[in-house]
Structure formats: structure tokens, C-alpha cells
Enzyme design. Structure first.
Site, mmCIF file in Angstrom:
data_model
loop_
_atom_site.group_PDB
_atom_site.id
_atom_site.type_symbol
_atom_site.label_atom_id
_atom_site.label_comp_id
_atom_site.label_asym_id
_atom_site.label_seq_id
_atom_site.Cartn_x
_atom_site.Cartn_y
_atom_site.Cartn_z
ATOM 1 N N ASP A 123 42.025 63.740 59.179
ATOM 2 C CA ASP A 123 42.852 62.657 59.718
ATOM 3 C C ASP A 123 44.133 62.459 58.909
ATOM 4 O O ASP A 123 44.219 62.798 57.724
ATOM 5 C CB ASP A 123 42.068 61.344 59.700
ATOM 6 C CG ASP A 123 41.023 61.293 60.799
ATOM 7 O OD1 ASP A 123 40.832 62.317 61.478
ATOM 8 O OD2 ASP A 123 40.395 60.225 60.971
ATOM 9 N N ASP A 124 45.113 61.871 59.591
ATOM 10 C CA ASP A 124 46.323 61.290 58.990
ATOM 11 C C ASP A 124 47.415 62.280 58.629
ATOM 12 O O ASP A 124 48.452 61.877 58.100
ATOM 13 C CB ASP A 124 45.979 60.459 57.733
ATOM 14 C CG ASP A 124 45.039 59.325 58.028
ATOM 15 O OD1 ASP A 124 44.942 58.945 59.215
ATOM 16 O OD2 ASP A 124 44.393 58.818 57.089
ATOM 17 N N HIS A 182 46.170 60.865 66.728
ATOM 18 C CA HIS A 182 45.694 59.786 65.864
ATOM 19 C C HIS A 182 46.712 58.636 65.880
ATOM 20 O O HIS A 182 46.876 57.954 64.873
ATOM 21 C CB HIS A 182 45.487 60.321 64.449
ATOM 22 C CG HIS A 182 44.587 59.475 63.602
ATOM 23 N ND1 HIS A 182 43.393 58.954 64.047
ATOM 24 C CD2 HIS A 182 44.707 59.066 62.306
ATOM 25 C CE1 HIS A 182 42.814 58.273 63.080
ATOM 26 N NE2 HIS A 182 43.598 58.311 62.004
ATOM 27 N N HIS A 204 40.070 63.926 55.184
ATOM 28 C CA HIS A 204 41.484 63.571 55.281
ATOM 29 C C HIS A 204 42.329 64.631 54.585
ATOM 30 O O HIS A 204 41.946 65.142 53.517
ATOM 31 C CB HIS A 204 41.765 62.207 54.626
ATOM 32 C CG HIS A 204 41.052 61.075 55.289
ATOM 33 N ND1 HIS A 204 39.717 60.773 55.036
ATOM 34 C CD2 HIS A 204 41.473 60.163 56.211
ATOM 35 C CE1 HIS A 204 39.356 59.726 55.766
ATOM 36 N NE2 HIS A 204 40.405 59.335 56.487
#
Length: 775
Positions: free
Chosen positions: A135-136, A186, A287
Site C-alpha cells: 500500500d501507499d 488506493h 507497505h
């Protein structure tokens, strides 16, 4: 006529382009000659008839370009703030609520949730299948390292990217796709969607898709909400968002195994938390952005090796579910919109990067200038204020002086000017050169000369200030020549103090100390600070460095020999005083500063007049620098000035002021979007440095410190005007625009200190230009 070229466009000097407002010629007795009878009526009829047909207002290019530049700069900064989540970002996170309205099959189901077409279904990943999700990102530091580990082990994953990061690092998104990984959305700014409206949700999705299209030419059907967790933790606020996301055609992907790598618990702990139990399949949350992910990278290498030995496979989500790819190729307008978006973001990143470098440069220049001014001003003051200080071996200069007063329409001021000169304690002759005045200036001086035998008048048709001064030089009786303006007032000791440096035979010219008399208004007080701090300290600094760029037209002295050797006053630029000073340096003469030779001036009292004056100064200074550019490559005194004086003048008077607005731009940006406290602290730090310099300059000039009360306001308002003036001067120069010589209006209300007429003397048209235009 000297011509200057910049980019192939004529950058002419001003004298023969100096167009004044048409005026009536003056007869020998001083009366104005009227135009032929009836001509004004015919002219007005023709003009009114033409204007009634069509009125066209055209903005000059020099006005349009600064506006476009400022708009583009603000747009780039706003775009940067947007993609850095400094603008329109919402960092709120909602606490959990009850889940009684969430279907049980979702709470008990798998991490892949399908709510398309009104469904409420979920899926689990098959046994021995692991779907690594990150993520991110993408992050320029950690994402490449994660991709390197995945490529090393021939493993694939799903990257849930944010639009902000994808817009900034599109090459990493393209690499993900090229290496067989899957992309999911996202959101763009990473907000908690349960706190957002449907319009904001749509906006987050569309912006994220546009960034993905611009980066890799695809769109995706996978979505992971920010701050999401397991499906069993879905509640009454997040479930409606999931339903709406499904109605937009997306499959929501959460996780069922969380490595919690964001907390950096250690490599072993990350591996333990990410490992599913009993050979089950899992979607593992990790992440690749948002902080230090070194533990994630190290754990990933060991994690893949260890679980592959236990029979696990690492596939994308659609690969693990044996489903069609989530990617769809984007073509046509959607593709071009995405590419245009990414290109704009990349441009804003590069431009703001350059601006940050430029801000650093201007910070260094500003601090260097302040440091040089303080150190060298101390040296200059100690030198000239020693008890045994003498300018030359022959003692005080007592020979008579010719004072030249070029005057054009100075009827309101000329009497005060002449009477202040007659009161001088040094032997002088006063020569007023009337440059075609139409207000009876010459007649006033002629009446004064009946009682003042040392005052003479020379009349000429209007030809400009340089021509008037050259006419005065030709008619002057003495070898030491003082030049001033027709609206300037000298103290009794001014001429004596001004000529004392000529005791040194190497000195060819002397700059006096011009001071603002009408300092009681706010704009006058700001100019007073600028004069005392910028101009006064600058003159001391340049004196020590032997490269003073300007003898102010308001109060300056010259040797006749020096003037003749350089060809007299030139009409090549709008800044004849700067031009003649640079020419004297190149001819080997010393140019010095006499701090006690004070002249009192009437500074502009309106923004429009101030603009006109400073615009001419800036433009004329750039003309003079360009005219004398060959000094950079010459030898002897000319080469010394070219390699010391010209760079300093260019840096401190042109480059630094041109870049100085960045300080205020980033101040405003920081106040609104950035770290407000640090921004305010930095601004007050710069203000403190300026206050120290100003206080020292006021101390040297024995001025009252009370005027410094308006210094903060000057930095906020006055400097902005000077920035725009300098920018407009640059544009005029680069585009070959023409600049007219504009006469400033005088009130004649300023006199010597203590006089009933006022507190100072009058000149603004020829005030000194040694300091930077921003003060």
C-alpha cells in the site's frame, strides 16, 4: 547611438527614444508660445471622431507577461501542493462504529468483496496461494527495492497505489506493470472515505485512474480503501462506501493477514505476522511507502524464500483466483488526459525543485550582501572618521566649484535649490541649464541672478538631461564640477564636503549622501528606510571594494579632466549617472563616497510616481550593465571593474532582487499549506537580520530609530512593488520594449532641516541606485 541586442531584439538606449509630453516652446522672455488659433479645436474634433468609432485598449506585453508568469507560478505551486497532499487532503480517521447493518456473509467471508450490480459476495484465496499486497506507493526509495526482491525470486504482487505518488513517480508504476505485477487503486489523497461525500469518492477514484492511465496506459478494477482492515471489521459506515464502490465497477480488496510492518516491529516479527496458518491462502498486507521500509524489504526476501520452500506460490490476485486480468488498456482521450496530467505534475516537480534551488541561491546572496554591507561599512566608517584622516597629501580642497543644475519645469523648486547653493560655505558658481522649460523656470532664476552675481542661466531647446549637463560642462568656469537636480536642496556644507576627496589625484568622481525629506508619510518612511539602509550601506561597501556603480544625479561631483576623458555624459542609457560612473571606473579613476555631503530630496508620494521612477532606474541600470559588458574581458582598471564590479552589481541589483520574490512566495505557501510555525520563524529570522542592518545604518547616519517601526510593513508591501517593477524591467529589456522618460510631479514643499519649508530637499528623479531595488 549605441545599440544593445538581446536575443536578436533591439535593446536601445534611451536618449533618442526619450519622448516627453509635447509642450509649448518658451519664448526668450519666458512666456509660452500658443499654438495656431483653432488648431486645438480641429485636433480635438478629429480625435473625438476617431475615438467614437472604435476604442481599443491594448495591454503592453510587459504588463501581460508578469501576470502570466505569476499565474503560472502559483498554478505550479498549487499543483505541487495538491500532489504532495498539502492541499485538499483530509487526514481525519473515523473511529469504528457498530456493524449490525453489514451482511453476515461479508463479516464471515473472505478479503475479496464483490458488490457490483447489487451483489454482496466475498472470496477467499485458495490454499497455498499468497497474494502479497503493498500500500501507499510508489516510493522512489523503497518501491524499487521491493521490486528488486520480487524480481529476484520471480514473485508477483499487487500494488495499491495512491494517485499522488503515481503522478510523481510514473516510471515506477510502468515498471510494476512491465514486470507482471497487478495494480489497484488506493485513492488519490488517501482520505478516510467513510467521512467523504459521494462526489469526493468519485473524484478520488477518477483522479487515481487518470494518474494510472498517464503512468502506465491502463485502468484497473481493484480497489482498497485507506485505513481498511479485515472484512470482519467492516462496520455501518464503511459498508455503504464498499457498496457504492462496487456500483462504480470496482472489486474491494482488503486483507486477512497483516504484517503490521508500518510499526517496524523487526524483521522476524514481520515474517511471523505475515505467515498464514495451516497452509491456508492469504492476502498479505505490507507497505512500500509512508516511511522507513528497510525492515519490510529485509523481511520480504526471507519471507518469500521460507514460504516457497513450504509449497506456497506468489501470484497476483487475479492469477491466484484464476480470473481475468484487472487491467484494461486506456486509449484515446482518456490516455492523453492521463499523460497530460502526469506531464504537468512532472513539470511542477521540476519547476518547484528549481525554485527551491533558486530560493537557496537568493538566501545566500541576501545574507552575503548583508554580511558584506555590515563588515565593509564598519571598515569604511572607521577609515573616514579617524581624527587624522585626510583624503590627500595637499590638505583641504579650497578651489572654487561650478555647480550645474539641469532644470526642466522646476518652477516650484528652483528658488529653494538656488538659494540653498548660494548659502554654501565653499566658493561656487551656480549654472542653471534650462532644458526648454515651459513653466517659467528660467525666468525665476534670471530674477534671482540680479541679486546673486554667482548665478547664471543657460537656455537650450529641450534635449534631455545628459545634453543639458554637457552644455553646463562646456560653460562651467572651474575644473571641479558638482551636478545636482533642479529640485534638490543642499546644506551649506554639502559642496565643501563633496569636493574634499579630490585632494587625492586618483579620485575622478564623488558620490554624496541623498536623503529623503518627506518621510512623514508611510510611503516616504519606507523610502527613507531604503535610502538609509540599502543605498547608504551599499555605497560604503562599494567604496571599500572600489566599484561603486552610481554617482547619484542628486548629489555628485566630478573632475573636468575625468569627464572629458570618458566623453562627458552619455545619452546611451536611461541611467546616465550609472553609465558615467561605470565609464570612469573603466578609465582608471577612483569613485568614492562622501557621507557628510548631504542632499535632501522629495521622494515620490504616490505608488504611480514611485513605479515610474523605479521602473526607469531598473531598466537604465540593466542598460548600463549591458553597455559595459566588454569590461569582463579587458585588462587593467577596466578589467578589474568588469570582473569585480559588474558581477557584484549584477548579483545584488538584478539577480538577487529578481529571485527575492521567492522568499515571499514560499512564505505565503508555507503559511497556508506548509509548516506554519517554521515558516513564520524563518521570516522573522530574515526580518531580524534586516533590522540589525537597518539599525546600524541609521546609527551611522545619525537618524532616529523610530522610523524603523514600519520596517515589517515595508517588507510585506513595499518590496512586492519593487519586485514587480524589476520583473517588468526585465521583460521590457528582453522583448525590446521602449521606455519613456517620465517627469515626476513636484510639490516643492520640502526644505532644509529646520526651515519652515520642510524637513528635507527635493529630488526623486535622480535619487541614487546603488542599493537593490527591494531595499
Amino acid at each position: 547611438m549605441t545599440r544593445f541586442r538581446r536575443g536578436g531584439t533591439p535593446w536601445r538606449a534611451a536618449a533618442k527614444r526619450r519622448t516627453r509630453t509635447p509642450r509649448s516652446p518658451e519664448a526668450a522672455d519666458g512666456t509660452a508660445v500658443s499654438p495656431p488659433k483653432g488648431s486645438s479645436k480641429r485636433s480635438s474634433k478629429r480625435s473625438s471622431k476617431g475615438s467614437s468609432k472604435r476604442r481599443t485598449v491594448r495591454l503592453p506585453l510587459r504588463h501581460i507577461l508578469p501576470c502570466l508568469f505569476l499565474v503560472a507560478l502559483m498554478a505550479m505551486l498549487m499543483l505541487r501542493g495538491y500532489v504532495h497532499s498539502e492541499i485538499l487532503a483530509d487526514h481525519r480517521v473515523r473511529p469504528p462504529v457498530s456493524n449490525d447493518r453489514v451482511p453476515q456473509q461479508i463479516l464471515d467471508g473472505g478479503p475479496v468483496i464483490d458488490t457490483r450490480s447489487g451483489r454482496a459476495a466475498s472470496l477467499d484465496v485458495p490454499d497455498r496461494e499468497l497474494v502479497l499486497t503493498f500500500d501507499d506507493g510508489p516510493d522512489p526509495v523503497w518501491t524499487p527495492k521491493v521490486l528488486d526482491v520480487l524480481r529476484k525470486h520471480d514473485a508477483h504482487a499487487v500494488f495499491f497505489i495512491t494517485g499522488t505518488m503515481a503522478s510523481r513517480y510514473p516510471d515506477l508504476v510502468q515498471r510494476m506493470v512491465d514486470e507482471g505485477h497487478e495494480i489497484g487503486l488506493h485513492t488519490f489523497n488517501h482520505p478516510d472515505l467513510s467521512l467523504q461525500s459521494r462526489g469526493r469518492i468519485d473524484w478520488e477514484l477518477s483522479q487515481n485512474q487518470m494518474a494510472l492511465a498517464g503512468a502506465a496506459g491502463i485502468r484497473t478494477s481493484l480497489f482498497r480503501p485507506p485505513y481498511s482492515s479485515f472484512s470482519g471489521r467492516m462496520d455501518n459506515r464503511s459498508w455503504p462506501v464498499t457498496q457504492y464502490i462496487g456500483s462504480r465497477g470496482y472489486i474491494t480488496v482488503v486483507s486477512d493477514t497483516d504484517s503490521e510492518d508500518w510499526s517496524r516491529p523487526g524483521v522476524d516479527e514481520i515474517i511471523r505476522r505475515a505467515t498464514p496458518k495451516g497452509g491456508e491462502g492469504a492476502i498479505v498486507l505490507m507497505h512500500d511507502s509512508g516511511g522507513d521500509r528497510s525492515q519490510t524489504v529485509a523481511a520480504l526476501d526471507r519471507f518469500i524464500l521460507g514460504l516457497r520452500d513450504r509449497g506456497y506460490a506468489f501470484h497476483t490476485l487475479t492469477g491466484a483466483l484464476d480470473a481475468p486480468s484487472a487491467h484494461t488498456e486506456v486509449t484515446g482521450l482518456g490516455l492523453w488526459k492521463g499523460k497530460a496530467w502526469v506531464a504537468l505534475v512532472q513539470a511542477s516537480e521540476r519547476i518547484t525543485g528549481v525554485l527551491v534551488v533558486a530560493l537557496s541561491v537568493v538566501g545566500v546572496l541576501v545574507l552575503a550582501r548583508f554580511g558584506l554591507m555590515l563588515i565593509l561599512s564598519v571598515c569604511h566608517a572607521r577609515k573616514v572618521r579617524r581624527r587624522n584622516f585626510r583624503w590627500g597629501p595637499d590638505g583641504p580642497v579650497t578651489e572654487p566649484v561650478s555647480v550645474l543644475v539641469p532644470a526642466y519645469n522646476e518652477a516650484k523648486c528652483i528658488e529653494k535649490t538656488v538659494r540653498s547653493l548660494v548659502a554654501s560655505d565653499h566658493p561656487i558658481e551656480v549654472l542653471v541649464i534650462d532644458d526648454g522649460s515651459s513653466d517659467g523656470t528660467a525666468r525665476i532664476v534670471e530674477e534671482l541672478s540680479r541679486d546673486l552675481p554667482d548665478v547664471r542661466v543657460v537656455r537650450q531647446l529641450n534635449a534631455g538631461k545628459p545634453a543639458a549637463l554637457n552644455r553646463g560642462i562646456a560653460n562651467a568656469r572651474h575644473d571641479l564640477i558638482v551636478m545636482m537636480d533642479g529640485d534638490t536642496v543642499f546644506e551649506p556644507s554639502t559642496v565643501r564636503e563633496l569636493v574634499q576627496p579630490f585632494a587625492d589625484p586618483r579620485v575622478g568622481a564623488v558620490a554624496g549622501n541623498a536623503k529623503v525629506g518627506n518621510r512623514d508619510t508611510l510611503i516616504g518612511a519606507w523610502q527613507h528606510i531604503e535610502y538609509v539602509m540599502g543605498f547608504n550601506l551599499d555605497r560604503r561597501m562599494y567604496d571599500v571594494l572600489r566599484c561603486m556603480p552610481t554617482i547619484p544625479g542628486a548629489v555628485g561631483a566630478f573632475r573636468r579632466e575625468a569627464l572629458e576623458r570618458v566623453g562627458g555624459m552619455s545619452e546611451d542609457t536611461l541611467a546616465e549617472d550609472t553609465d558615467i560612473t561605470m565609464a570612469m571606473h573603466r578609465d582608471g579613476w577612483h569613485v568614492v563616497y562622501a557621507e557628510k555631503a548631504r542632499a535632501w530630496t522629495e521622494a515620490p508620494e504616490s505608488v504611480q510616481q514611485l513605479w515610474s521612477q523605479r521602473y526607469r532606474w531598473c531598466y537604465g541600470t540593466m542598460q548600463a550593465i549591458w553597455k559595459h559588458r566588454k569590461a569582463l574581458f579587458e585588462r587593467g582598471p577596466s578589467g578589474r571593474f568588469g570582473r569585480v564590479g559588474l558581477p557584484l552589481v549584477s548579483l545584488f541589483m538584478v539577480v538577487a532582487p529578481l529571485l527575492a520574490p521567492l522568499i515571499d512566495v514560499f512564505l505565503l505557501y508555507g503559511l497556508v499549506f506548509g509548516p506554519t510555525e517554521k515558516t513564520i520563524g524563518a521570516w522573522f529570522g530574515v526580518l531580524a537580520v534586516q533590522a540589525v542592518c537597518s539599525a546600524y545604518a541609521f546609527h551611522l547616519d545619525k537618524e532616529r530609530m523610530t522610523h524603523l517601526i514600519s520596517l515589517p510593513l515595508q517588507q510585506l508591501l513595499y518590496r512586492q512593488l519593487m519586485y514587480v517593477v524589476l520583473l517588468q524591467s526585465w521583460i521590457t529589456a528582453l522583448t525590446g520594449g521602449r521606455l519613456r522618460w517620465q517627469k515626476l510631479r513636484r510639490t516643492g514643499a520640502v526644505g532644509l532641516p529646520g526651515d519652515p519649508g520642510g524637513a528635507g530637499a527635493a529630488t526623486a528623479e535622480s535619487q541614487p541606485r546603488e542599493g537593490s531595488p527591494v531595499g
